[in-house]
Scaffold this motif. Structure first.
Motif, PDB file in Angstrom:
ATOM      1  N   ALA A   1       4.493   7.762   1.564  1.00  0.00           N
ATOM      2  CA  ALA A   1       4.875   8.877   0.709  1.00  0.00           C
ATOM      3  C   ALA A   1       3.954  10.017   1.074  1.00  0.00           C
ATOM      4  O   ALA A   1       3.259  10.585   0.243  1.00  0.00           O
ATOM      5  N   THR A   2       3.907  10.277   2.365  1.00  0.00           N
ATOM      6  CA  THR A   2       2.899  11.169   2.917  1.00  0.00           C
ATOM      7  C   THR A   2       3.313  12.630   2.881  1.00  0.00           C
ATOM      8  O   THR A   2       2.579  13.493   3.338  1.00  0.00           O
ATOM      9  N   GLY A   3       4.531  12.892   2.354  1.00  0.00           N
ATOM     10  CA  GLY A   3       4.928  14.278   2.155  1.00  0.00           C
ATOM     11  C   GLY A   3       5.224  15.019   3.427  1.00  0.00           C
ATOM     12  O   GLY A   3       5.623  14.426   4.437  1.00  0.00           O
ATOM     13  N   ALA A   4       5.010  16.322   3.369  1.00  0.00           N
ATOM     14  CA  ALA A   4       5.355  17.175   4.500  1.00  0.00           C
ATOM     15  C   ALA A   4       4.336  18.301   4.594  1.00  0.00           C
ATOM     16  O   ALA A   4       3.616  18.576   3.646  1.00  0.00           O
ATOM     17  N   ILE A   5       4.311  18.898   5.763  1.00  0.00           N
ATOM     18  CA  ILE A   5       3.390  20.013   5.989  1.00  0.00           C
ATOM     19  C   ILE A   5       4.211  21.230   6.375  1.00  0.00           C
ATOM     20  O   ILE A   5       5.134  21.153   7.192  1.00  0.00           O
ATOM     21  N   GLU A   6       3.876  22.358   5.756  1.00  0.00           N
ATOM     22  CA  GLU A   6       4.607  23.579   6.051  1.00  0.00           C
ATOM     23  C   GLU A   6       4.206  24.095   7.427  1.00  0.00           C
ATOM     24  O   GLU A   6       3.045  24.023   7.812  1.00  0.00           O
TER      25      GLU A   6
ATOM     26  N   THR B   1       5.565  14.312   7.321  1.00  0.00           N
ATOM     27  CA  THR B   1       4.353  13.722   7.901  1.00  0.00           C
ATOM     28  C   THR B   1       4.632  12.272   8.270  1.00  0.00           C
ATOM     29  O   THR B   1       4.636  11.401   7.410  1.00  0.00           O
ATOM     30  N   LEU B   2       4.874  12.043   9.560  1.00  0.00           N
ATOM     31  CA  LEU B   2       5.304  10.709   9.989  1.00  0.00           C
ATOM     32  C   LEU B   2       4.342  10.071  10.981  1.00  0.00           C
ATOM     33  O   LEU B   2       4.686   9.086  11.633  1.00  0.00           O
ATOM     34  N   ASN B   3       3.140  10.650  11.073  1.00  0.00           N
ATOM     35  CA  ASN B   3       2.171  10.107  12.031  1.00  0.00           C
ATOM     36  C   ASN B   3       2.010   8.605  11.863  1.00  0.00           C
ATOM     37  O   ASN B   3       2.028   7.846  12.822  1.00  0.00           O
ATOM     38  N   LEU B   4       1.850   8.165  10.606  1.00  0.00           N
ATOM     39  CA  LEU B   4       1.568   6.753  10.369  1.00  0.00           C
ATOM     40  C   LEU B   4       2.783   5.874  10.671  1.00  0.00           C
ATOM     41  O   LEU B   4       2.645   4.707  11.004  1.00  0.00           O
ATOM     42  N   TRP B   5       3.957   6.448  10.545  1.00  0.00           N
ATOM     43  CA  TRP B   5       5.170   5.697  10.868  1.00  0.00           C
ATOM     44  C   TRP B   5       5.158   5.248  12.326  1.00  0.00           C
ATOM     45  O   TRP B   5       5.614   4.173  12.683  1.00  0.00           O
ATOM     46  N   SER B   6       4.586   6.109  13.178  1.00  0.00           N
ATOM     47  CA  SER B   6       4.704   5.783  14.604  1.00  0.00           C
ATOM     48  C   SER B   6       3.444   5.172  15.212  1.00  0.00           C
ATOM     49  O   SER B   6       3.461   4.813  16.378  1.00  0.00           O
ATOM     50  N   HIS B   7       2.368   5.039  14.447  1.00  0.00           N
ATOM     51  CA  HIS B   7       1.167   4.431  15.032  1.00  0.00           C
ATOM     52  C   HIS B   7       1.444   3.058  15.615  1.00  0.00           C
ATOM     53  O   HIS B   7       0.863   2.643  16.596  1.00  0.00           O
ATOM     54  N   CYS B   8       2.328   2.342  14.954  1.00  0.00           N
ATOM     55  CA  CYS B   8       2.544   0.959  15.347  1.00  0.00           C
ATOM     56  C   CYS B   8       3.857   0.830  16.120  1.00  0.00           C
ATOM     57  O   CYS B   8       4.433  -0.233  16.209  1.00  0.00           O
TER      58      CYS B   8
ATOM     59  N   SER C   1      10.599  -4.702  10.013  1.00  0.00           N
ATOM     60  CA  SER C   1      10.023  -3.423   9.628  1.00  0.00           C
ATOM     61  C   SER C   1       9.195  -3.606   8.368  1.00  0.00           C
ATOM     62  O   SER C   1       9.594  -4.324   7.458  1.00  0.00           O
ATOM     63  N   PHE C   2       8.038  -3.001   8.321  1.00  0.00           N
ATOM     64  CA  PHE C   2       7.212  -3.159   7.114  1.00  0.00           C
ATOM     65  C   PHE C   2       6.828  -1.829   6.491  1.00  0.00           C
ATOM     66  O   PHE C   2       5.975  -1.765   5.623  1.00  0.00           O
ATOM     67  N   ILE C   3       7.475  -0.767   6.966  1.00  0.00           N
ATOM     68  CA  ILE C   3       7.145   0.551   6.407  1.00  0.00           C
ATOM     69  C   ILE C   3       8.399   1.175   5.816  1.00  0.00           C
ATOM     70  O   ILE C   3       9.450   1.215   6.455  1.00  0.00           O
ATOM     71  N   THR C   4       8.300   1.608   4.560  1.00  0.00           N
ATOM     72  CA  THR C   4       9.385   2.332   3.912  1.00  0.00           C
ATOM     73  C   THR C   4       8.947   3.787   3.779  1.00  0.00           C
ATOM     74  O   THR C   4       7.872   4.057   3.244  1.00  0.00           O
ATOM     75  N   VAL C   5       9.759   4.688   4.287  1.00  0.00           N
ATOM     76  CA  VAL C   5       9.417   6.105   4.191  1.00  0.00           C
ATOM     77  C   VAL C   5      10.173   6.712   3.016  1.00  0.00           C
ATOM     78  O   VAL C   5      11.379   6.526   2.878  1.00  0.00           O
ATOM     79  N   LEU C   6       9.438   7.387   2.162  1.00  0.00           N
ATOM     80  CA  LEU C   6      10.033   7.906   0.938  1.00  0.00           C
ATOM     81  C   LEU C   6       9.819   9.408   0.798  1.00  0.00           C
ATOM     82  O   LEU C   6       8.793   9.934   1.217  1.00  0.00           O
TER      83      LEU C   6
ATOM     84  N   VAL D   1       0.868  -1.178   0.000  1.00  0.00           N
ATOM     85  CA  VAL D   1       0.000   0.000   0.000  1.00  0.00           C
ATOM     86  C   VAL D   1       0.904   1.226   0.000  1.00  0.00           C
ATOM     87  O   VAL D   1       1.803   1.341   0.842  1.00  0.00           O
ATOM     88  N   ILE D   2       0.697   2.074  -0.995  1.00  0.00           N
ATOM     89  CA  ILE D   2       1.468   3.312  -1.071  1.00  0.00           C
ATOM     90  C   ILE D   2       0.564   4.427  -0.566  1.00  0.00           C
ATOM     91  O   ILE D   2      -0.506   4.667  -1.121  1.00  0.00           O
ATOM     92  N   ILE D   3       0.993   5.061   0.505  1.00  0.00           N
ATOM     93  CA  ILE D   3       0.152   6.092   1.099  1.00  0.00           C
ATOM     94  C   ILE D   3       0.683   7.454   0.664  1.00  0.00           C
ATOM     95  O   ILE D   3       1.790   7.843   1.018  1.00  0.00           O
ATOM     96  N   GLY D   4      -0.110   8.123  -0.132  1.00  0.00           N
ATOM     97  CA  GLY D   4       0.297   9.423  -0.652  1.00  0.00           C
ATOM     98  C   GLY D   4       0.420   9.375  -2.155  1.00  0.00           C
ATOM     99  O   GLY D   4       1.222   8.613  -2.697  1.00  0.00           O
TER     100      GLY D   4
END
Ligand SMILES: [Zn+2]
Lengths: 107, 184, 1003
Positions: C285-290, C419-426, C454-459, C172-175
Motif C-alpha cells: 500500500a505504498t501509494g504513489a509519487i507525483e 510506487t512499485l519498487n518493492l513489487w519488482s525486487h523479487c 505470488s505473495f504480494i497484493t498491490v492495493l 506485512v502491510i507496507i504503507g
C-alpha cells in the motif's frame, strides 16, 4: 534469503542457519576410475538455470546434511529429503512435473 | 580464578550456571530398545523432535535423529551416570560422552527474553511456535546455541565453553533496557 | 516568500518551539516539523547545490523522493551526510549544513560549471575514460573530485548503537496511508499476525492533506478513527518511521526502523533497528509519487510539486509562496490550487497543458474565479536563486512567450507514478498503463515465493487507483481475492461511502513546450540530483542508446541517491518520444534494493568492536593475559604468541622461550588443538578412508601422526590420532581445523559412507590440553605422580588415561618440538587448576610457558611441517617428503585417486627443502621468491619460502622452501631477491636443522 525445511528437524531453517554443499547425487570416483571419469567427478558440476538438485547442511541446527530440489531461476522449492537417498523421491519429482506442466508463467 | 559472569538491569538477570553435568548420547534414538533403556534409567521419555523433557533430576533434549543430551543438575553424579548408562547401552551401537566441560549454560530471567533472543536468532519466537517444552538449536548472533524455557520468564541458553566470554558480552549488549523492542 | 501561516498545520504543536541551526544560522520551528517544513517556514528556499553544475536548488517534494534537499546532519559522532531534509523529523538543537558547494551556499565558486556545462554532456565519463587518456588523470579527475560529490564522509566513529530484530509474520502491510490502514482494519479480526509499517512519522499519507468526504466525515477524521481502532488489536503492530527497503527471495523483507527521535530524547539506546522479516504475505500500500514536469528552469528554487506544497500547507502550516503559478497535466493539481487559494494565497494563473478538462475540480477552481489557461505551458522560469516570474507559451511550438507572469512559486504536477519498487525486487514485472499514465503491476508476472505462488497484493494508488472512489473499489476487490488465497473467512463487509464524482484524467504530455529550442532544453532538467537535462537525453538517443538500461548508465539518469523516484518515468517517456516508440517498448528500469538508502551502521548492527566477530578463549586465557601474553588470532581462537617480560623485547622473549624449552622445561597451552572422537565398530575402517595412513592397525593405547587430503589429493590437515580403546579413536587436528575436520568427517559419513557404524563427536572444548616439553619434562610428570614415565613403561607415541596427581588426565607422549614431550589433557573445568599445579611443581625445574612463535621455531628447527605454512591448498604430502605417512596397502582413501594423476608424479613439482644462509644474522623474509642462481626473470623462479626464522638453538637463520624439483637442488645455491635490489645467497639443504636422529625426544 532462502529457507528450506530440514527433513530431520522439520523446521523452516533460514539460509543463515545452513551451509551450502553444491550439486547433489554425485557418484564418487575412487581408485580404479579412468582419468576422464575422475576429472568429471572433481570438476564438472551442473549449474543450471532451472531445476537443480543440491546438498545443504543444517549447520546451526541438527548438523545433518540433506537434499533440496529447487529452481534457481524462480527460487521455488519443490522438496527436501535425506542425504542418504541416492535418487530424488518420486513424490518430489511429481511436484516438479506438476508445477511445470501446470503452465504457470515463470518470470 | 573462576570468572563471575552475572549481569542485571531492570529487565533482565543474566548469569552463567556451572553446576550442571552434561552427557551426549549418540544412538538411533527411535529404536525401541534404546527408548526403553533411557526411560528406565532417567524415568523420562526420549524427547520427540525439537523437544525437551524434564523431571526433578534431568533434562533430556532432542539434538538430532541420533543424538540426545542429558543435563543433570548435579555435576558430581555425571561420572556414575555415564558409566551406568554406558553399561546399559553396551549391546547397542551407541556413544556416551561427558561434555560437562564443553558447554556453558546461561540463565536469562526476565519476561522480555523473546525480544532479546529475536535480536540474534532467525527463528520464529512467537509463543505459538516456541513454548514450554521446545528445545531449539539455532544461532544467536554469530554463535551456535540451543535454548529452552524454564519458566514463563526464564530461559536457559547453551553455548560452547570457548565462546562464553564473547557470548556473555553479546547477551549483555542485547539486554540493554532501552534497546528492547517490545514486540511479542 | 515561503512562510508560516499564523494558524493551521495538522502535525505541528505550536506550543512546543524547537530551535535548530542551518549553516550557522539559528532558526525556530515547531515540534512535528520536518527539517524541510522548518526551513521553508524560515523562508530558506535555497538548500543545496546540484551535483554537476552546482546550480542553486531548493525543496521539490515533501517525502523520500526528494532529489535536491540533501543536507549533512549533526556533528562529530552524530554526523551524517546526504540526509534528505524532507524525511527528517526535527528535534531540538539539531545542526544541519548544506552540501556540495565550494565557498558558501549562496556564492558557490563551483557554479562556473554551470557556465561551461558543455564540457559535462551526456556520456561525459565514458568519453573521458576513452580519450584523451592523459586528460582523465591530470585534468578531469582532480577537478571533478573536488567539485562533484555529495556530503563529506564522517570523520569520527559513529557514536550511535544499532540493532537487528528478526520477526515472523503472517501479513506485512507496507504503507500506513489510508489504503494500508483500511486493509489492516479489514484483516484485523482474522487473528493473523500483522505488521503495518509507515516510512513517515505520521499515518494517513496524502489523505491527511488531500482531504475528501468518506462515510459522512472527512478523510482526516476517518484516518484518526482507523488508527484508534487498530490499537485495540493484539495481533496488529503498527510502526512509523519504518521503511521496507527490500523484498527478497522466499518472502524475506528487510526493514529499517528509524528511532533517532527516541534516541535523542533518551527513550532508546538504539538509533536504527534493522528488521529481518519473514512474511507469509505482503500487502503493498505504498501509494504513489507525483511527477514533476520538464520545462526550462524547472529546477530553480521555488519550483515545487503540487502535492508537496499542499502537504507543507496542511500538515505544517507553511505557505509555498505569496504568488503561486501552477503548471499541470492533470486534475489532481486543482485540489492543491483550491486549498491554497482558499488559504489566501494569490494564484494568478493555472496553466493546464491539456486542451480541456471536464473534471469537477477544474470546474470548482474556475468558479472560485481562478484563471485557468488550457493548451498552454511554461516557456521558462525566470530567476536564479529563486523564482521571479514565468513566461507563458503555447504547448505546441518552440516556446514563444505570450505573457510574463510575476510570481515567487511555481507548482507543478505531471501526474502520479505508483510506487512499485518493492513489487519488482523479487522479480515481479511492471508495465506502463497509457490510459492512466502510470506504472502498474503486471499481475501475470508477479514476485513469487518458495511455493511458486505470488505473495504480494498491490492495493490502492500503488495499483494505479488515485481517486478515492476507485481506490476503495480496488481495496475491496483485491482484499476479497486475498481472503480466498489465505483461506480466511470474510467477517463482514465494511461499507465505504465516497463521492464518486471527483475524478479526472492525466495527459501524456510530460515535457513542454513540445518543440522547445535548444536553449530551453538545456535548462530543462529531467533528473535533478544528477543534473540530467533534456539535451543529454537527446544526445544519448542520437548516439544510438535505445534501451532504457543503456540510457540510464550513459546519462546517469535515475542513478543518484534518490534512485530516480521523480525522474525515471519522465526520462523513459522522453526517450520513447525521441525514438518514436511506446514506453513499454523501451522498457522500464529494474528496481533493486534498497528502496531508500540506509546507514552502514544499521547494516553492521551490533557486530562492531568487541562484538564484531566471535572470539574463542581457552580456560587458561586470563592467566595468559595477566602474564604478559601477546595474543595471536588462530581461526577464532586467541593464542599466546609469546609472553613478554618486563625487561625484554618481543623478539628476546621468543628466543628465551625456545632456549628455555630446549635447555630445561617449557609449557604450552595447546587446548585449541581440535579433538574429535570417532567411535563405533567401523571406526578404524572409516578413519582409513579419511586419513592417508592406515589407522585401523593402530593398537589401543598408541598414537600415530596422520595426514588428511581432500579429493584433489591436497593436504589440508594433520595431527596425532590416538586409539583410546578397540572402538574409539581420538583424532587431533590443527587449531584452525577443529571445526572444519569435524564437519569434513560428518559430511563423508552422512553423504557417502553412511553404512559405516561410527559416531563422530567434536570434543575440542571438553579438554584443556597442555604440552610439557624439554629435557626435564619427565621430572615434572614424576612430581605430578601417578604414571610410570620411564622410557620403557611409557614409550614415544604411548598413551595413558588415569590419575595424574589429583587430576583425571589423558597423557600422550608426542613431540612437536623435538624435545622429550608429553601432552596432557584434563577436563576444561580443571584446566586452570592443572596449569597452576604444573607451574608450581615446575618452578624449581625452570618451567616457563612458551607461545606459538617459540613452538613454530622449534618445529621448523626439526623440519616439521605446519599446515598453512608449508601447505597452501595445492601441496600434496609427497611434495613435503611425507610419503611415509601414505599407506600403500589401502585400496582407497580420500585423495588416493588424485595422487595417481600424472602431474601429481611430475618430478618438476615443487618439493620441500631447507635453506641455509652463510654469515647472516637476519632471517629471509617469509614468502620471498627463490630464483636460479643469477636468475633475472619469472621463468627463473624456482619457488618460494614457506617458513623462515632465526633459530636461537643454532644461532643462525633457517628457512624452508618449496622449490621445483627440490630434491635435485640439494647443495646448490639459489638467489633470494629482497628489498632494494639486494640478493641473498642461500644453500639448498635437507629440511631438518636440528637433532636429525631424534635423540632428544627418544630419551
Ligand atoms: Zn535439522
Amino acid at each position: 534469503m532462502l529457507k528450506f525445511i530440514c527433513p530431520y528437524c522439520q523446521v523452516e531453517a533460514d539460509e543463515t542457519e545452513l551451509t551450502p554443499g553444491g550439486e547433489a547425487h554425485l557418484k564418487r570416483m575412487g581408485p580404479g576410475s579412468s582419468d576422464q571419469e575422475f576429472y568429471n567427478y572433481l570438476f564438472e558440476r551442473k549449474n543450471p538455470r532451472g531445476i537443480h538438485f543440491e546438498r545443504w547442511l543444517h549447520s546451526y541446527g541438527c548438523g545433518k546434511w540433506f537434499h533440496v530440489v529447487r529452481c534457481t531461476k524462480t527460487m521455488e522449492v519443490f522438496g527436501t529429503y535425506s542425504a542418504q537417498e541416492t535418487n530424488p523421491p518420486k513424490k518430489i519429482l511429481d511436484i516438479v512435473k506438476h508445477r511445470i506442466s501446470s503452465g504457470k508463467k515463470i518470470k | 580464578m573462576s570468572d563471575i559472569m552475572v549481569y542485571s538491569n531492570s529487565l533482565f538477570n543474566i548469569s552463567a550456571l556451572d553446576h550442571f553435568g552434561m552427557l551426549i548420547i549418540r544412538a538411533e534414538i527411535n529404536n525401541r530398545k534404546f527408548q526403553k533403556i533411557i526411560k528406565d534409567f532417567f524415568k523420562l521419555k526420549v524427547p520427540s523432535r525439537l523437544k525437551i523433557s524434564t523431571n526433578k533430576n534431568f533434562y533430556l533434549a532432542w539434538m538430532s535423529p541420533n543424538e540426545i543430551m542429558v543435563i543433570t543438575k548435579n555435576q558430581d553424579e555425571i561420572k556414575t551416570i555415564k558409566s551406568s548408562i554406558e553399561n546399559d547401552l553396551d549391546q547397542m551401537e551407541a556413544l556416551v560422552l561427558d561434555v560437562s566441560s564443553s558447554r556453558t549454560i546461561f540463565s536469562i530471567k526476565g519476561s522480555f527474553w523473546r525480544e532479546l533472543l529475536a535480536k540474534g536468532s532467525p527463528i520464529n519466537l512467537f509463543p505459538s511456535k516456541f513454548n514450554s517444552d521446545s528445545f531449539r538449536r539455532t544461532r544467536l548472533g554469530q554463535v551456535s546455541t540451543a535454548f529452552w524455557m524454564i519458566k514463563e520468564d526464564e530461559i536457559y541458553i547453551l553455548c560452547g565453553q570457548s565462546y562464553k566470554y564473547f557470548f556473555f558480552k553479546w547477551l549483555c549488549n542485547a539486554a540493554d533496557e532501552k534497546s528492547i523492542n517490545k514486540f511479542f | 516568500m515561503t512562510s508560516r501561516f499564523s494558524k493551521g498545520g495538522k502535525l505541528i504543536d505550536r506550543t512546543k518551539r524547537l530551535s535548530f541551526n542551518f549553516n550557522g544560522k539559528n532558526l525556530f520551528a515547531y515540534s512535528g516539523d520536518t527539517l524541510a517544513s522548518a526551513l521553508l517556514a524560515n523562508n530558506q528556499l535555497l538548500i543545496g547545490r546540484s551535483f554537476k553544475y552546482h546550480r542553486p536548488r531548493g525543496i521539490v517534494s515533501s517525502g523520500i523522493e526528494e532529489p535536491n534537499a540533501l543536507i549533512s546532519l549533526g556533528s562529530g559522532g552524530n554526523f551524517e551526510p546526504n540526509r534528505s531534509a524532507t524525511t527528517i523529523e526535527l528535534f531540538d538543537g539539531v545542526k544541519a549544513t548544506s552540501q556540495n558547494h565550494l565557498g558558501s551556499l549562496e556564492w558557490d565558486i563551483g557554479s562556473v560549471n554551470n557556465l561551461i556545462s558543455k564540457i559535462f554532456p551526456a556520456g561525459f565519463y565514458y568519453k573521458t575514460f576513452i580519450y584523451p587518456r592523459f586528460a582523465w588523470k591530470h585534468i578531469f579527475e582532480p577537478t571533478i573530485r573536488s567539485a562533484a560529490g555529495l556530503g563529506k564522509a564522517p570523520k569520527e566513529e559513529d557514536s550511535s548503537s544499532y540493532d537487528y530484530f528478526y520477526a515472523h509474520l503472517d501479513v506485512v502491510i507496507i504503507g500506513g496511508g489510508i489504503t494500508g490502514l483500511v486493509a489492516a482494519n479489514n484483516l484485523a479480526k482474522s487473528g493473523l499476525k500483522i505488521l503495518l509499517v509507515e516510512q513517515k512519522h505520521f499515518l494517513g499519507g496524502y489523505a491527511l492533506s488531500e482531504e475528501f468526504k468518506i462515510n459522512n466525515s472527512n478523510s482526516f477524521e476517518f484516518i484518526k478513527n482507523l488508527e484508534n481502532e487498530l490499537s485495540d488489536f493484539e495481533n496488529i503492530r503498527v510502526k512509523k518511521n519504518f521503511s521496507i527497503i527490500g523484498i527478497h527471495d522466499h518472502s524475506y523483507l528487510i526493514g529499517s526502523e528509524n528511532m533517532e527521535q527516541m534516541e535523542r530524547n533518551g527513550q532508546s539506546s538504539v538509533r536504527q533497528r534493522l528488521w529481518r522479516i519473514r512474511a507469509k504475505h505482503v500487502i503493498l500500500a505504498t501509494g504513489a509519487i507525483e511527477r514533476p514536469l520538464v520545462f526550462a528552469g524547472n529546477d530553480i528554487p521555488g519550483v515545487m510539486l503540487c502535492s508537496a506544497a499542499l502537504e507543507f500547507y496542511k500538515l505544517y502550516g507553511v505557505s509555498p509562496g505569496d504568488r503561486v503559478v501552477v503548471l499541470t497535466n492533470n486534475d489532481s493539481a486543482y485540489s492543491s490550487v483550491i486549498e491554497l487559494f482558499n488559504a489566501g494565497i494569490s494564484v494568478p494563473l493555472v496553466i493546464d497543458v491539456r486542451e480541456k478538462s471536464d473534471g469537477n475540480l477544474p470546474l470548482k477552481a474556475k468558479k472560485l474565479g481562478i484563471r485557468v489557461e488550457f493548451s498552454k505551458a511554461i516557456s521558462k522560469v525566470i530567476g536564479k536563486k529563486k523564482v521571479k516570474a514565468v513566461e507563458l507559451c503555447s504547448v505546441v511550438g518552440e516556446g514563444a512567450v505570450l505573457e510574463t507572469i510575476i510570481c515567487d512559486s511555481v507548482l507543478m504536477s505531471g501526474g502520479w507514478t505508483s510506487t512499485l519498487n518493492l513489487w519488482s525486487h523479487c522479480g515481479g514485472k511492471i508495465k506502463w498503463d497509457s490510459k492512466l499514465n502510470t506504472l502498474v503491476p503486471d499481475e501475470s508476472f508477479p514476485s513469487i515465493n518458495e511455493f511458486g505462488r505470488s505473495f504480494i497484493t498491490v492495493l490502492g494508488s500503488a495499483d494505479g487507483k488515485f481517486w478515492p472512489s476507485d481506490l476503495f473499489a480496488n481495496i475491496e476487490k483485491k482484499l476479497n481475492i486475498l481472503y480466498s488465497e489465505l483461506n480466511l473467512k470474510k467477517t463482514k463487509t465494511i461499507r465505504y461511502d465516497i463521492d464518486k464524482s471527483i475524478k479526472g484524467e492525466t495527459s501524456s504530455i510530460f515535457c513542454v513546450p513540445e518543440a522547445a529550442d535548444e536553449n530551453l532544453k538545456a535548462k530543462s532538467f529531467v533528473d535533478y540530483q544528477n543534473d540530467v537535462k533534456l539535451t543529454d537525453l537527446r544526445i544519448a538517443a542520437q548516439e544510438g542508446f535505445e534501451s532504457v538500461e543503456h540510457l540510464k548508465r550513459y546519462t546517469t539518469l535515475g542513478m543518484a541517491t534518490d534512485q530516480g523516484k521523480l525522474s525515471n518515468i519522465n526520462g523513459i517517456k522522453i526517450l520513447a518520444n525521441l525514438l518514436g516508440k511506446e514506453i513499454n517498448e523501451v522498457g522500464t528500469t529494474t528496481f533493486r534494493p534498497p528502496y531508500t538508502p540506509i546507514s552502514l551502521g544499521s547494516i553492521a548492527g551490533e557486530a562492531r568492536k568487541e562484538l564484531f566477530k566471535p572470539i574463542r578463549r581457552t580456560p587458561i586465557h586470563n592467566w595468559h593475559q595477566e602474564n604478559g601474553a601477546i595474543f595471536e588470532p588462530v581461526a577464532d581462537w586467541q593464542r599466546p604468541y609469546a609472553y613478554v617480560g618486563n625487561n625484554e623485547t618481543l623478539e628476546q622473549a621468543i628466543q628465551r622461550e625456545v632456549k628455555n624449552t630446549r635447555n630445561a622445561l617449557g609449557m604450552l597451552d595447546a587446548s585449541t588443538l581440535g579433538k574429535i572422537i570417532v567411535s563405533g565398530s567401523d571406526a578404524g575402517v572409516f578413519l582409513d578412508l579419511i586419513y592417508t595412513n592406515m589407522m585401523s592397525s593402530l593398537k589401543p593405547g598408541r598414537c600415530r601422526y596422520g595426514l588428511m587430503c581432500n579429493e584433489n589429493g591436497f593436504l589440508f590437515d594433520d595431527g596425532v590420532v590416538v586409539r583410546l580403546d578397540e572402538k574409539t579413536f581420538l583424532c587431533h587436528t590443527t587449531t584452525g581445523g577443529s571445526d572444519r575436520v569435524y564437519s569434513w568427517m560428518e559430511e563423508w559419513h552422512q553423504t557417502e559412507w553412511w553404512d559405516k557404524k561410527v559416531f563422530i563427536q567434536n570434543v575440542t572444548e571438553e579438554y584443556t590440553q597442555i604440552t610439557i616439553a624439554g629435557p626435564k619434562a619427565r621430572l615434572l610428570l614424576e612430581k605430578l605422580g601417578g604414571l610410570k614415565v620411564d622410557n620403557v613403561n611409557f614409550k614415544p607415541l604411548d598413551f595413558f588415561e588415569g590419575k595424574l596427581g589429583n587430576f583425571e588426565a589423558r597423557v600422550f607422549r608426542i613431540s612437536f618440538s623435538g624435545e622429550l614431550s608429553f601432552e596432557i589433557a584434563v577436563p576444561s573445568k580443571n584446566g586452570i587448576a592443572f596449569w597452576m599445579r604444573c607451574l608450581e611443581l615446575g618452578r624449581e625445574l625452570g618451567l616457563t610457558p612458551y607461545g606459538t612463535e617459540a613452538l613454530h621455531i622449534m618445529r621448523a628447527e626439526k623440519g616439521f611441517i605446519m599446515i598453512g605454512d608449508e601447505t597452501d591448498g595445492t601441496v600434496i604430502p609427497q611434495d613435503l617428503n611425507l610419503e611415509w605417512a601414505i599407506s600403500k596397502k589401502k585400496r582407497d582413501f580420500i585423495g588416493k585417486r588424485a595422487h595417481e594423476r600424472i602431474f601429481m608424479q611430475d618430478t618438476n613439482r615443487k618439493t620441500l627443502v631447507g635453506l641455509s644462509l652463510k654469515n647472516s644474522t637476519k632471517k629471509i623474509p617469509d614468502g620471498a621468491y627463490a630464483l636460479k642462481s643469477g636468475g633475472k626473470s619469472a621463468k627463473d623462479v624456482l619457488g618460494h619460502i614457506t617458513s623462515s626464522y632465526f633459530s636461537p638453538t643454532l644461532d643462525k637463520p633457517i628457512a624452508m622452501a618449496l622449490l621445483k624439483n627440490g630434491k635435485a637442488l640439494k647443495g646448490q645455491i639459489v638467489d633470494i631477491p629482497i628489498e632494494n635490489g639486494n640478493i641473498l645467497k642461500a644453500t639448498v639443504v635437507e629440511p631438518q636443522f636440528y637433532d636429525i636422529e631424534g635423540k632428544r625426544q627418544n630419551v
